[in-house]
Design an enzyme around this catalytic site. Sequence first.
Site, mmCIF file in Angstrom:
data_model
loop_
_atom_site.group_PDB
_atom_site.id
_atom_site.type_symbol
_atom_site.label_atom_id
_atom_site.label_comp_id
_atom_site.label_asym_id
_atom_site.label_seq_id
_atom_site.Cartn_x
_atom_site.Cartn_y
_atom_site.Cartn_z
ATOM 1 N N ARG A 1 -68.691 22.934 84.150
ATOM 2 C CA ARG A 1 -67.810 23.139 85.318
ATOM 3 C C ARG A 1 -67.276 21.850 85.934
ATOM 4 O O ARG A 1 -66.177 21.815 86.432
ATOM 5 C CB ARG A 1 -68.595 23.874 86.399
ATOM 6 N N LYS B 1 -87.232 22.262 61.836
ATOM 7 C CA LYS B 1 -88.139 21.142 61.558
ATOM 8 C C LYS B 1 -88.420 21.084 60.058
ATOM 9 O O LYS B 1 -88.666 22.105 59.423
ATOM 10 C CB LYS B 1 -89.454 21.312 62.339
ATOM 11 N N HIS C 1 -91.522 30.260 68.880
ATOM 12 C CA HIS C 1 -91.966 29.276 67.890
ATOM 13 C C HIS C 1 -93.233 29.713 67.151
ATOM 14 O O HIS C 1 -93.330 29.611 65.937
ATOM 15 C CB HIS C 1 -92.219 27.917 68.549
ATOM 16 N N LYS D 1 -99.883 23.274 77.561
ATOM 17 C CA LYS D 1 -99.406 22.006 78.123
ATOM 18 C C LYS D 1 -100.633 21.232 78.588
ATOM 19 O O LYS D 1 -101.656 21.833 78.940
ATOM 20 C CB LYS D 1 -98.506 22.261 79.328
HETATM 21 C C1 BG6 Z 1 -89.383 24.516 73.860
HETATM 22 C C2 BG6 Z 1 -90.181 24.931 75.064
HETATM 23 O O1 BG6 Z 1 -88.781 25.632 73.253
HETATM 24 O O2 BG6 Z 1 -90.228 23.878 72.920
HETATM 25 C C3 BG6 Z 1 -90.882 23.735 75.674
HETATM 26 O O3 BG6 Z 1 -89.331 25.543 76.009
HETATM 27 C C4 BG6 Z 1 -91.684 22.994 74.639
HETATM 28 O O4 BG6 Z 1 -91.707 24.135 76.751
HETATM 29 C C5 BG6 Z 1 -90.839 22.696 73.404
HETATM 30 O O5 BG6 Z 1 -92.148 21.790 75.214
HETATM 31 C C6 BG6 Z 1 -91.678 22.108 72.290
HETATM 32 O O6 BG6 Z 1 -90.838 21.666 71.254
HETATM 33 P P1 BG6 Z 1 -91.241 20.448 70.320
HETATM 34 O O7 BG6 Z 1 -90.157 20.383 69.319
HETATM 35 O O8 BG6 Z 1 -91.323 19.251 71.216
HETATM 36 O O9 BG6 Z 1 -92.574 20.808 69.744
#
Ligand code: BG6
Length: 489
Positions: A48, A179, A237, A335
């Site tokens: 925007r 990856k 993931h 985390k």
């Molecule tokens: C993201 C999440 O999809 O993947 C994050 O929203 C996370 O919270 C990240 O930190 C991790 O990705 P990578 O590639 O750093 O392992």
Amino acid sequence: MAEQPLADVIVLFGGTGDLAQKMLFPSLYFLDADGFLADGFAIIATARAEMSREAFIAEVKESVGSRAGPAGLDAKAWARFETRLDYVGADATTPEGAAELKAALGEARIPIFYLALSPSIYGRVCAALSQAGLATPKTRIVLEKPIGRDLASSRVINGAVAEVFPEDSIFRIDHYLGKETVQNLLALRFANTLFEPLWNNLTIDHVQITVAETEGVGDRWPYYDEYGALRDMVQNHMLQLLCLVAMEPPSDMEPDSVRDEKVKVLRSLRPVTRADVQTVSVRGQYTPGVSGGASVGGYEAERGQPTDTETFVALRVDIDNWRWAGVPFFLRTGKRLPERRTQIAIQFKPVPHSIFDGAAKADLAANRLVIDLQPDEDIELLLMNKAPGLSERGMRLQSLPLSLSLAKAYSGPNARRRIAYERLILDVIQNNRTLFVRRDEVERAWEWIDGVAQAWRDSGMAPKPYAAGSWGPAGAFALIERSDRAWYD
Ligand code: BG6
């Protein structure tokens, strides 16, 4: 796969945002520097804010430069890349905004619209693109996660996009699939004769998948607090990794062949119920602790108020099909864990009968295949060996790794670890959907995740505290020990 027409322009919606600056522009730059972008391929960012092209280019240069690291930008590559860039300040949810974009697209015939935006406005952006006549059969549309917060909301988002674009124009990103080592799972399983005959419940005892991060949530909490680790990491993931480990061999690498097999795995996941949720799952939330040698605060302090969002999840997942009956998959992610580690460990069963006695009998350990995805890329097969030398107590055995250190194997002057998005963007340019997630896949994953979230609610399971810098709440250890196994820490 038949050769596909190449896209000639990419439009990045949310072009001034974090994802675009940290990942998408650097990926496009590296693709260009390595000769993967055709002459005339254009890159248009839109958001925007009003901004001059010069100011925008300066911003991108800084982002790409910091990603390039000490090697810095290659002057020739940057000069070429810069000519591809343009910026359009517009509100993409309105027909006027879409019309401005149309004017900027000029003669381009095969556009990619990359929505790095809040998914809640995907539908409106797609409708505006359609009104402006930009939704042609050649248009490709890229969607970032999270596609919904549960099955119902994901159906709404997918439904709104589907009103404008057919499924085969849609590319749903899960950056883990870009990856290198994740794709290497396909090579490991299906380009070797060695593993596939053993890849089942006759030989495999259990599987562990760990995605550990040292970072906290920090200022991402407005998003994260709504989602938590289950929806942020497991729904996408981790279930993708599980699918690639567990799926049947697809007949080829065509997008639907691979995605059909993944969906079958998702359909076979045993639902988590209120009756067993306490034994098969653990929720945690970090409290103050020590991370990377420094004292760090807890999640509640970052959030600014008490919250019952989990920053850690451990799960025992059972796959109810012929191949995996009786083989638990243990998943954990969090985390503020002690180290950054993404790892898949395949634990084989012990030999059926030991011919060794004495010390050697005690030494005997079952084989294990450990696939490290991050931070190092490595595949190790732990094998039993005779320990060299003589011993009064007879022969000794020792477990040693047969190791493919990918960093070493592929080191060289030009070796560079690619950003996962490079592979994925190139695939969109080439119209290859194998590494993208199909609508039914996203929805099956949500269905299973909804079951877990519902069971947590029904049983009033709140996250258990764990100190930042530890491997999660004590319950995570109990979860795996209940079946006489242990995490590989
Ligand atoms: C993201 C999440 O999809 O993947 C994050 O929203 C996370 O919270 C990240 O930190 C991790 O990705 P990578 O590639 O750093 O392992």
